[in-house]
Motif scaffolding. Structure first.
Motif, PDB file in Angstrom:
ATOM      1  N   GLY A  67       0.821  -1.208   0.000  1.00  0.00           N
ATOM      2  CA  GLY A  67       0.000   0.000   0.000  1.00  0.00           C
ATOM      3  C   GLY A  67       0.852   1.255   0.000  1.00  0.00           C
ATOM      4  O   GLY A  67       2.076   1.203   0.051  1.00  0.00           O
ATOM      5  N   VAL A  68       0.160   2.383  -0.069  1.00  0.00           N
ATOM      6  CA  VAL A  68       0.812   3.693  -0.024  1.00  0.00           C
ATOM      7  C   VAL A  68       0.073   4.540   1.000  1.00  0.00           C
ATOM      8  O   VAL A  68      -1.151   4.436   1.130  1.00  0.00           O
ATOM      9  N   ALA A  69       0.810   5.375   1.707  1.00  0.00           N
ATOM     10  CA  ALA A  69       0.192   6.255   2.698  1.00  0.00           C
ATOM     11  C   ALA A  69       0.830   7.633   2.608  1.00  0.00           C
ATOM     12  O   ALA A  69       1.950   7.787   2.121  1.00  0.00           O
ATOM     13  N   ALA A  70       0.091   8.617   3.074  1.00  0.00           N
ATOM     14  CA  ALA A  70       0.622   9.974   3.195  1.00  0.00           C
ATOM     15  C   ALA A  70       1.338  10.063   4.541  1.00  0.00           C
ATOM     16  O   ALA A  70       0.835   9.583   5.560  1.00  0.00           O
ATOM     17  N   THR A  71       2.505  10.665   4.536  1.00  0.00           N
ATOM     18  CA  THR A  71       3.291  10.795   5.755  1.00  0.00           C
ATOM     19  C   THR A  71       2.524  11.619   6.787  1.00  0.00           C
ATOM     20  O   THR A  71       1.896  12.611   6.450  1.00  0.00           O
ATOM     21  N   GLY A  72       2.586  11.185   8.020  1.00  0.00           N
ATOM     22  CA  GLY A  72       1.963  11.911   9.122  1.00  0.00           C
ATOM     23  C   GLY A  72       3.046  12.499  10.008  1.00  0.00           C
ATOM     24  O   GLY A  72       3.854  13.316   9.588  1.00  0.00           O
ATOM     25  N   GLN A  73       3.122  12.009  11.216  1.00  0.00           N
ATOM     26  CA  GLN A  73       4.085  12.490  12.197  1.00  0.00           C
ATOM     27  C   GLN A  73       5.290  11.551  12.219  1.00  0.00           C
ATOM     28  O   GLN A  73       5.138  10.337  12.248  1.00  0.00           O
ATOM     29  N   VAL A  74       6.487  12.109  12.189  1.00  0.00           N
ATOM     30  CA  VAL A  74       7.713  11.319  12.276  1.00  0.00           C
ATOM     31  C   VAL A  74       8.219  11.420  13.711  1.00  0.00           C
ATOM     32  O   VAL A  74       8.353  12.519  14.257  1.00  0.00           O
ATOM     33  N   VAL A  75       8.464  10.260  14.318  1.00  0.00           N
ATOM     34  CA  VAL A  75       8.829  10.194  15.734  1.00  0.00           C
ATOM     35  C   VAL A  75      10.112   9.380  15.875  1.00  0.00           C
ATOM     36  O   VAL A  75      10.328   8.422  15.146  1.00  0.00           O
ATOM     37  N   ARG A  76      10.940   9.762  16.823  1.00  0.00           N
ATOM     38  CA  ARG A  76      12.116   8.962  17.166  1.00  0.00           C
ATOM     39  C   ARG A  76      11.884   8.416  18.574  1.00  0.00           C
ATOM     40  O   ARG A  76      11.729   9.184  19.529  1.00  0.00           O
ATOM     41  N   ALA A  77      11.828   7.095  18.688  1.00  0.00           N
ATOM     42  CA  ALA A  77      11.547   6.453  19.972  1.00  0.00           C
ATOM     43  C   ALA A  77      12.688   6.705  20.957  1.00  0.00           C
ATOM     44  O   ALA A  77      13.853   6.696  20.586  1.00  0.00           O
ATOM     45  N   ARG A  78      12.295   6.937  22.206  1.00  0.00           N
ATOM     46  CA  ARG A  78      13.310   7.061  23.247  1.00  0.00           C
ATOM     47  C   ARG A  78      12.673   6.753  24.603  1.00  0.00           C
ATOM     48  O   ARG A  78      11.471   6.891  24.791  1.00  0.00           O
ATOM     49  N   ALA A  79      13.530   6.331  25.506  1.00  0.00           N
ATOM     50  CA  ALA A  79      13.067   5.937  26.830  1.00  0.00           C
ATOM     51  C   ALA A  79      12.493   7.128  27.580  1.00  0.00           C
ATOM     52  O   ALA A  79      12.914   8.276  27.381  1.00  0.00           O
ATOM     53  N   HIS A 112       6.797   6.147  11.919  1.00  0.00           N
ATOM     54  CA  HIS A 112       5.782   7.056  11.376  1.00  0.00           C
ATOM     55  C   HIS A 112       4.459   6.788  12.082  1.00  0.00           C
ATOM     56  O   HIS A 112       4.042   5.649  12.252  1.00  0.00           O
ATOM     57  N   LEU A 113       3.810   7.862  12.475  1.00  0.00           N
ATOM     58  CA  LEU A 113       2.567   7.813  13.230  1.00  0.00           C
ATOM     59  C   LEU A 113       1.560   8.745  12.550  1.00  0.00           C
ATOM     60  O   LEU A 113       1.955   9.735  11.929  1.00  0.00           O
ATOM     61  N   CYS A 114       0.292   8.445  12.650  1.00  0.00           N
ATOM     62  CA  CYS A 114      -0.779   9.282  12.089  1.00  0.00           C
ATOM     63  C   CYS A 114      -0.702   9.385  10.560  1.00  0.00           C
ATOM     64  O   CYS A 114      -1.066  10.403   9.983  1.00  0.00           O
ATOM     65  N   TRP A 115      -0.206   8.351   9.916  1.00  0.00           N
ATOM     66  CA  TRP A 115      -0.163   8.308   8.458  1.00  0.00           C
ATOM     67  C   TRP A 115      -1.564   7.979   7.950  1.00  0.00           C
ATOM     68  O   TRP A 115      -2.372   7.406   8.662  1.00  0.00           O
ATOM     69  N   GLU A 116      -1.846   8.380   6.725  1.00  0.00           N
ATOM     70  CA  GLU A 116      -3.168   8.167   6.126  1.00  0.00           C
ATOM     71  C   GLU A 116      -3.038   7.355   4.840  1.00  0.00           C
ATOM     72  O   GLU A 116      -2.270   7.736   3.958  1.00  0.00           O
ATOM     73  N   PRO A 117      -3.777   6.274   4.709  1.00  0.00           N
ATOM     74  CA  PRO A 117      -3.716   5.468   3.477  1.00  0.00           C
ATOM     75  C   PRO A 117      -4.126   6.292   2.255  1.00  0.00           C
ATOM     76  O   PRO A 117      -4.990   7.162   2.332  1.00  0.00           O
ATOM     77  N   VAL A 118      -3.475   6.007   1.130  1.00  0.00           N
ATOM     78  CA  VAL A 118      -3.778   6.655  -0.143  1.00  0.00           C
ATOM     79  C   VAL A 118      -4.416   5.617  -1.057  1.00  0.00           C
ATOM     80  O   VAL A 118      -3.922   4.499  -1.173  1.00  0.00           O
ATOM     81  N   ASP A 119      -5.522   5.976  -1.683  1.00  0.00           N
ATOM     82  CA  ASP A 119      -6.238   5.083  -2.597  1.00  0.00           C
ATOM     83  C   ASP A 119      -5.761   5.333  -4.024  1.00  0.00           C
ATOM     84  O   ASP A 119      -6.229   6.250  -4.701  1.00  0.00           O
TER      85      ASP A 119
END
Length: 163
Positions: A67-79, A112-119
């Motif tokens: 699938g394809v999605a539109a980029t949402g929020q980019v996050v870097r995981a950390r403790a 990536h978080l809050c991404w939206e699928p593209v039709d």
């Protein structure tokens, strides 16, 4: 018709399939979603962001194996750590990063978080979905909320060249 003219008028589905082929050996980034609150022995646990897939990040698009999605929020995981933030927005970003770490993402891993699928079928049929649209038979992409549109073929070529 020249090769560039054929690529320009190709369907979005074909252009994305070609990009997937070219990206086959490139590393992917993981996609995450918020999980529901869980209770363990009657005690509520903090919310987490859990992995739900992988995709290649090409600007405003996330191209997955299927699938394809539109980029949402980019996050870097950390403790999670006690930090003295003066801005509430910094505190919120730190909480999201900690939720990703609790959900199973490695320390420092980008997700990536809050991404939206593209039709893509809707785009190929002459409509639009997410940042993609069909204009005069040519798949176009809006690469920023304020930016103009440009041919998807040119955008993908540029993004792939940057890799």
């Amino acid at each position: 018709m020249a090769v560039s003219d054929r690529r320009m008028s190709a369907h979005a589905t074909e252009l994305i399939a070609e990009a997937r082929t070219r990206l086959a050996d490139a590393p992917r980034e993981r996609l995450g979603e918020w999980s529901g609150r869980r209770r363990v022995l009657g005690i509520g646990r903090a919310r987490r962001i859990v992995p739900v897939g992988e995709a290649w990040h090409l600007g405003v698009l996330l191209i997955g194996p299927e699938g394809v999605a539109a980029t949402g929020q980019v996050v870097r995981a950390r403790a999670e750590a006690i930090r003295g933030y003066t801005a509430e927005s910094q505190r919120a970003r730190a909480a999201i990063a900690a939720a990703a770490r609790r959900g199973g993402f490695a320390e420092g891993e980008t997700l990536h978080l809050c991404w939206e699928p593209v039709d893509l079928d809707a785009v190929d049929a002459g409509g639009s979905s997410g940042p993609l649209s069909m204009v005069s038979g040519i798949p176009q992409i809006r690469w920023s909320t304020d930016g103009g549109i440009r041919p998807l073929s040119d955008y993908l070529e540029e993004q792939l060249a940057l890799r």
